[in-house]
Design a protein around this motif. Structure first.
Motif, PDB file in Angstrom:
ATOM      1  N   UNK A  86     114.107  50.368 -66.769  1.00  0.00           N
ATOM      2  CA  UNK A  86     112.850  50.624 -67.468  1.00  0.00           C
ATOM      3  C   UNK A  86     112.479  52.105 -67.449  1.00  0.00           C
ATOM      4  N   UNK A  87     112.552  52.719 -66.292  1.00  0.00           N
ATOM      5  CA  UNK A  87     112.202  54.142 -66.191  1.00  0.00           C
ATOM      6  C   UNK A  87     113.099  54.980 -67.100  1.00  0.00           C
ATOM      7  N   UNK A  88     114.376  54.663 -67.130  1.00  0.00           N
ATOM      8  CA  UNK A  88     115.315  55.435 -67.941  1.00  0.00           C
ATOM      9  C   UNK A  88     115.097  55.337 -69.433  1.00  0.00           C
ATOM     10  N   UNK A  89     114.300  54.373 -69.843  1.00  0.00           N
ATOM     11  CA  UNK A  89     114.011  54.218 -71.269  1.00  0.00           C
ATOM     12  C   UNK A  89     112.650  54.796 -71.655  1.00  0.00           C
ATOM     13  N   UNK A  90     111.871  55.214 -70.683  1.00  0.00           N
ATOM     14  CA  UNK A  90     110.523  55.716 -70.960  1.00  0.00           C
ATOM     15  C   UNK A  90     110.547  57.051 -71.709  1.00  0.00           C
ATOM     16  N   UNK A  91     109.548  57.219 -72.527  1.00  0.00           N
ATOM     17  CA  UNK A  91     109.409  58.420 -73.354  1.00  0.00           C
ATOM     18  C   UNK A  91     109.479  59.703 -72.526  1.00  0.00           C
TER      19      UNK A  91
END
Length: 135
Positions: A86-91
């Protein structure tokens, strides 16, 4: 619309199985860096609605909403590899130059570091074992 590979764990079964099934392009039981890069590219193209090579705020909002819907119903999202996904996909993780837009190059350039964090065993591939308790 291209089907977005889902990011979450299956609600039942082996932790990480759903991620591996959707990101393991050759069905070898493990996700490689090349596969992760290809899938991230697919995701980028899916949400780049105006096809300008950048995700603007509205397009990233759509991506965030799709990711949130995918994560809904998943167990504790604050632990292990799921949190890393999830963190790796955050803007904020992908807008490397801070201009409010995420280019395809920016998005893909973050793949190796994201993958390395998910690959908790350090063996160059992400398997369901990477989603289990760190031992």
């Amino acid at each position: 619309l291209l089907a977005v590979p889902t990011l979450a764990l299956a609600q039942q079964g082996q932790p990480g199985q759903h991620f591996v099934e959707n990101w393991d392009l050759d069905n070898a039981g493990a996700v490689t860096l090349a596969e992760a890069t290809e899938r991230r590219g697919d995701i980028f193209l899916t949400f780049d609605a105006d096809e300008d090579g950048r995700l603007d705020s509205a397009e990233y909002d759509d991506f965030d909403a799709a990711r949130a819907a995918d994560m809904a119903g998943v167990g504790n999202q604050s632990k292990g590899a799921l949190k890393t996904i999830n963190i790796g996909m955050m803007r904020g993780q992908n807008d490397t130059n801070g201009d409010g837009l995420v280019s395809r190059e920016e998005f893909l350039s973050k793949t190796a570091a994201w993958f390395e964090k998910m690959d908790r065993s350090g063996d160059g591939q992400v398997t369901t074992a990477d989603f289990g308790p760190k031992g």
